[in-house]
Design an enzyme around this catalytic site. Structure first.
Site, short mmCIF file in Angstrom:
data_model
loop_
_atom_site.label_atom_id
_atom_site.label_comp_id
_atom_site.label_asym_id
_atom_site.label_seq_id
_atom_site.Cartn_x
_atom_site.Cartn_y
_atom_site.Cartn_z
CE LYS A 52 1.90 6.77 3.45
NZ LYS A 52 3.06 7.67 3.47
CD GLN A 96 6.05 7.65 1.28
OE1 GLN A 96 4.89 8.00 1.41
NE2 GLN A 96 6.69 7.00 2.23
CG ASP A 119 2.89 13.63 5.01
OD1 ASP A 119 2.56 12.65 5.69
OD2 ASP A 119 3.44 13.55 3.90
N1 GUN Z 1 8.21 8.58 4.74
C1 GUN Z 1 8.14 7.88 5.89
N2 GUN Z 1 7.04 8.22 6.61
C2 GUN Z 1 6.41 9.17 5.88
C3 GUN Z 1 5.21 9.91 6.11
O1 GUN Z 1 4.52 9.79 7.13
N3 GUN Z 1 4.89 10.80 5.12
C4 GUN Z 1 5.66 10.97 4.00
N4 GUN Z 1 5.26 11.89 3.11
N5 GUN Z 1 6.78 10.30 3.78
C5 GUN Z 1 7.14 9.40 4.72
#
Ligand code: GUN
Length: 298
Positions: A52, A96, A119
């Protein structure tokens, strides 16, 4: 194999190039900024966070990573989020998930400013999406929707079955499909006759986290299958202690029957990150009173 392969990797590359062009063209050389917060050392999360951050920088955005120790206290994490909320160079904040067990995920997510919640997990963005109002949309379901629209055109009137009811994928995916006028069923671990339920679907979105659970005999001929699962399984055929990635769908048998299918890897995963960049760009534009360069009508 008869199904067409929906190439999420190529599609995501196109989206990322488009985001980079939009960033380069921003007035007054404004720069969107994304902060990614990782608590602990979960290996899969470390890989996702690294990708990311890297891709954020590659499209010309400011990218900052905060890596915190596994035993970080809730107070310290909330202090960091507060500082990021107040930081004018940061337009998107992503914490995350999953967080270590001693941290309250709901509390942490809801501490993020809804305007910076790229998100789309904050309760107010969830509420806006659920009531059909403009909101930040979770990245994985948004990526799935983009692939479905690209492949099928209008989704109106189609039967869609989402397997899995998580807040991250299943529930928002169902909301997005409903908004596109699908008839939506959410199937889950307690669903009776799940195979028959799935076999009625024109669109299947599998997001359960169970390796190769969905097999070809669950799929209606010609259906479009979106596989969100990313599961690491042993691969003794590749050598001792080797592993490979598989989805929630058994690829070969599903591909025999489906009209189109996303591969794992190279399907949904890359689209999730591309959509994170779109959400960050949109958050920057909202903050600066600029029109969103892309209005996905979600
Ligand atoms: N863990 C798994 N998928 C995601 C996501 O799309 N965003 C975040 N913040 N954590 C995750």
């Amino acid at each position: 194999m008869s199904a067409m392969i929906i190439d999420g990797k190529a599609f995501a590359e196109t989206v990322r190039e488009w985001v980079a062009e939009q960033v380069a063209a921003l007035p007054n050389h404004g720069q969107p900024g994304l902060a990614v917060v990782l608590v602990g050392e979960d290996p899969a999360s470390q890989v996702y966070v690294r990708s990311k951050s890297k891709m954020t920088a590659e499209v010309g955005m400011k990218s900052i990573e905060h890596k915190l120790a596994q035993n970080t206290s809730e107070v310290d994490l909330l202090k960091l989020i507060d500082a990021l909320n107040k930081n004018d160079t940061i337009h998107g904040i992503l914490v995350q998930l999953p967080l270590p067990g001693h941290l309250n995920e709901d509390l942490v997510i809801n501490a993020i400013s809804p305007a910076k919640d790229v998100d789309g997990f904050h309760i107010s963005n969830v509420g806006l999406l659920g009531t059909g109002q403009k909101s930040k949309v979770p990245c994985t379901p948004l990526g799935c929707l983009m692939m479905l629209r690209e492949h099928l055109g209008s989704l109106s009137g189609l039967n869609a079955v989402v397997i899995g009811r998580s807040n991250i994928v299943g529930k928002p995916m169902a909301q997005l499909l409903l908004k596109d006028n699908c008839t939506v069923t959410i199937a889950h671990s307690k669903t009776k006759n799940i195979k028959e339920v799935v076999r009625g679907a024109d669109i299947v979105v599998a997001a359960v986290g169970r390796p190769e659970m969905v097999t070809g005999d669950w799929i209606k001929p010609g259906a479009t299958v979106i596989d969100v699962g990313i599961n690491r399984v042993d691969a003794p055929e590749k050598g001792e202690s080797k592993t490979r990635l598989v989805g929630d769908c058994h690829f070969d048998s599903c591909a025999e029957v489906a009209g189109a299918i996303t591969p794992v890897p190279g399907g949904v995963g890359p689209m999730t990150i591309a959509c994170l960049l779109v959400n960050t760009l949109n958050a920057f534009c909202d903050r600066n009173g600029l029109p969103r360069p892309v209005d996905l009508a979600v």
